[in-house]
Design a protein around this motif. Structure first.
Motif, PDB file in Angstrom:
ATOM      1  N   TYR A 109       9.341 -11.199   9.025  1.00 44.15           N
ATOM      2  CA  TYR A 109       9.845 -10.093   8.209  1.00 44.15           C
ATOM      3  C   TYR A 109      11.172 -10.402   7.518  1.00 44.15           C
ATOM      4  CZ  TYR A 109      12.296  -5.779   7.081  1.00 44.15           C
ATOM      5  OH  TYR A 109      13.035  -4.827   6.438  1.00 44.15           O
ATOM      6  N   SER A 133       3.989  -4.095  16.557  1.00 47.27           N
ATOM      7  CA  SER A 133       3.015  -3.322  17.359  1.00 47.27           C
ATOM      8  C   SER A 133       2.194  -4.253  18.230  1.00 47.27           C
ATOM      9  CB  SER A 133       2.098  -2.516  16.436  1.00 47.27           C
ATOM     10  OG  SER A 133       2.832  -1.566  15.695  1.00 47.27           O
ATOM     11  N   ILE A 175       3.403   3.442   9.290  1.00 46.56           N
ATOM     12  CA  ILE A 175       4.245   2.571  10.116  1.00 46.56           C
ATOM     13  C   ILE A 175       4.821   3.273  11.357  1.00 46.56           C
ATOM     14  CG2 ILE A 175       6.479   1.370  10.135  1.00 46.56           C
ATOM     15  CD1 ILE A 175       5.770   0.312   7.346  1.00 46.56           C
ATOM     16  N   SER A 197       6.912  -2.758   0.472  1.00 50.37           N
ATOM     17  CA  SER A 197       5.894  -2.076   1.276  1.00 50.37           C
ATOM     18  C   SER A 197       5.097  -3.083   2.098  1.00 50.37           C
ATOM     19  CB  SER A 197       4.973  -1.282   0.349  1.00 50.37           C
ATOM     20  OG  SER A 197       3.991  -0.592   1.095  1.00 50.37           O
ATOM     21  N   MET A 218       7.292  -4.394   5.058  1.00 48.88           N
ATOM     22  CA  MET A 218       7.422  -3.405   6.122  1.00 48.88           C
ATOM     23  C   MET A 218       6.155  -3.341   6.966  1.00 48.88           C
ATOM     24  SD  MET A 218       9.278  -0.179   4.215  1.00 48.88           S
ATOM     25  CE  MET A 218       7.620   0.394   3.907  1.00 48.88           C
ATOM     26  N   PHE A 219       5.011  -3.368   6.296  1.00 46.90           N
ATOM     27  CA  PHE A 219       3.747  -3.234   7.010  1.00 46.90           C
ATOM     28  C   PHE A 219       3.493  -4.452   7.894  1.00 46.90           C
ATOM     29  CE2 PHE A 219      -1.014  -2.904   7.130  1.00 46.90           C
ATOM     30  CZ  PHE A 219      -1.038  -1.712   7.839  1.00 46.90           C
ATOM     31  N   SER A 272      12.007   1.889  12.283  1.00 50.31           N
ATOM     32  CA  SER A 272      11.060   2.444  11.317  1.00 50.31           C
ATOM     33  C   SER A 272      11.782   3.120  10.162  1.00 50.31           C
ATOM     34  CB  SER A 272      10.127   3.445  12.013  1.00 50.31           C
ATOM     35  OG  SER A 272       9.273   4.080  11.083  1.00 50.31           O
ATOM     36  N   THR A 302       2.004   3.721   3.273  1.00 47.45           N
ATOM     37  CA  THR A 302       2.516   2.756   4.246  1.00 47.45           C
ATOM     38  C   THR A 302       3.659   3.360   5.050  1.00 47.45           C
ATOM     39  OG1 THR A 302       1.967   0.954   2.728  1.00 47.45           O
ATOM     40  CG2 THR A 302       3.459   0.438   4.534  1.00 47.45           C
ATOM     41  N   ALA A 339       5.617  -4.057  10.934  1.00 48.63           N
ATOM     42  CA  ALA A 339       5.072  -3.067  11.862  1.00 48.63           C
ATOM     43  C   ALA A 339       3.861  -3.611  12.613  1.00 48.63           C
ATOM     44  CB  ALA A 339       4.694  -1.800  11.106  1.00 48.63           C
TER      45      ALA A 339
END
Length: 328
Positions: A283, A322, A26, A311, A314-315, A204, A22, A318
């Motif tokens: 998040y 994105s 990211i 993890s 965070m994903f 990041s 991960t 992202a």
């Protein structure tokens, strides 16, 4: 896992630690999203003088090469860490984290050295492929890319063998999971470094550093015995707990700055911020809930569950970021 056969496929999968990928995905994901947005708003005049049209600048094959390089280097770093910690005697029987391949006898040290060599060679091949691809559709920048790849490989060894014991881990995570992959991937696509790409690098790197913080928080007593001077060992467990929470706050604040820059920059679009804000703050809520559970667990192997939650958080961050960067 006493049923794991030495040097078997299952042993190699466990040694590669796929759950850590991960952190490799990211930064490349964020850089690709920003490159797509910038490219989607670059106007190109048609030959017949008709109205201009938009052309995305993201080269998919090049982006995939960057993603593969990051993932393979993450695996190589995991194998290096496994071998050198075993040789140094850091992986003792009282280890709280996930079991290590060499220490458990799943992979012999000789085979691990071969695995490290193969992974580094594969990463080099992928990196050179990216250089060749980039040279076909933009001015050649091979020397810069090759130098960056060599630095990544070099620090994969130096981190485990030296820097992690000096307490430099957090700074190196920000550099090699932030600035290097985000700015490197973005530069490959656009031949430029922008304030937004720098800001995404910070987001990041800082977000991924949460994984290192929970690792160091869990292993604080063992690291102290091993002479590993992490920030948690230096400043105490209470600092580590607060540090983890602050990471979520900082990432959230920087994410808000990204939103402002997207709304006021040259690629700004007229759109209500309500949907954006509703998704953006998922998040910090997840991060806070994970931190609260981390504080309640406090110590022991149960903290390994916090790694998985971190993890996941965070994903999700992202993916949301994105999506917003590309379509908002």
């Amino acid at each position: 896992m006493s049923d794991v056969r030495t040097n078997s496929l299952r042993a190699w999968v466990l040694a590669a630690r796929p759950k850590t990928l991960t952190g490799a995905v990211i930064p490349v994901l964020l850089a690709g999203a920003l490159a797509f947005r910038v490219g989607a708003f670059r106007q190109t005049d048609m030959l017949d003088g008709a109205q201009s049209f938009s052309t995305p600048s993201v080269h998919l094959a090049l982006w995939i090469c960057c993603l593969l390089f990051a993932c393979i280097m993450q695996i190589a770093a995991n194998l290096i860490n496994d071998l050198f910690d075993y040789q140094r005697g850091s992986d003792r029987s009282d280890r709280l984290g996930p079991e290590r391949a060499c220490a458990q006898g799943w992979i012999s040290p000789r085979a691990m050295k071969a695995g490290i060599a193969v992974s580094v060679i594969l990463a080099s091949v992928v990196g050179l492929t990216a250089v060749i691809i980039s040279g076909k559709y933009m001015p050649f920048r091979g020397c810069e890319y090759i130098a960056l790849g060599v630095i990544c490989i070099l620090f994969a060894f130096l981190y485990t063998t030296r820097f992690s014991y000096l307490g430099w881990g957090d700074a190196l995570v920000v550099v090699f999971f932030g600035f290097v992959p985000v700015c490197g991937t973005y530069y490959m696509q656009t031949l430029s470094i922008t304030p937004l790409s720098i800001l995404l690098s910070l987001i990041s790197g800082i977000a991924i550093d949460a994984l290192l913080v929970i690792n160091n928080y869990r292993d604080r007593n063992e690291d102290r015995i091993s002479g590993k001077r992490t920030v948690v060992v230096r400043f105490g467990e209470r600092f580590g707990l607060r540090f983890y929470l602050v990471i979520g706050i900082v990432v959230t604040l920087l994410s808000a700055v990204v939103w402002v820059m997207l709304k006021t920059g040259s690629t700004a679009r007229e759109q209500s911020p309500s949907v954006y804000l509703a998704t953006w703050f998922v998040y910090p809520l997840l991060h806070f809930l994970t931190w609260r559970r981390m504080r309640r667990i406090h110590e022991g192997r149960a903290l390994n569950a916090i790694l998985g939650e971190t993890s996941r958080n965070m994903f999700i961050m992202a993916l949301v970021m994105s999506a917003v960067i590309m379509i908002d």
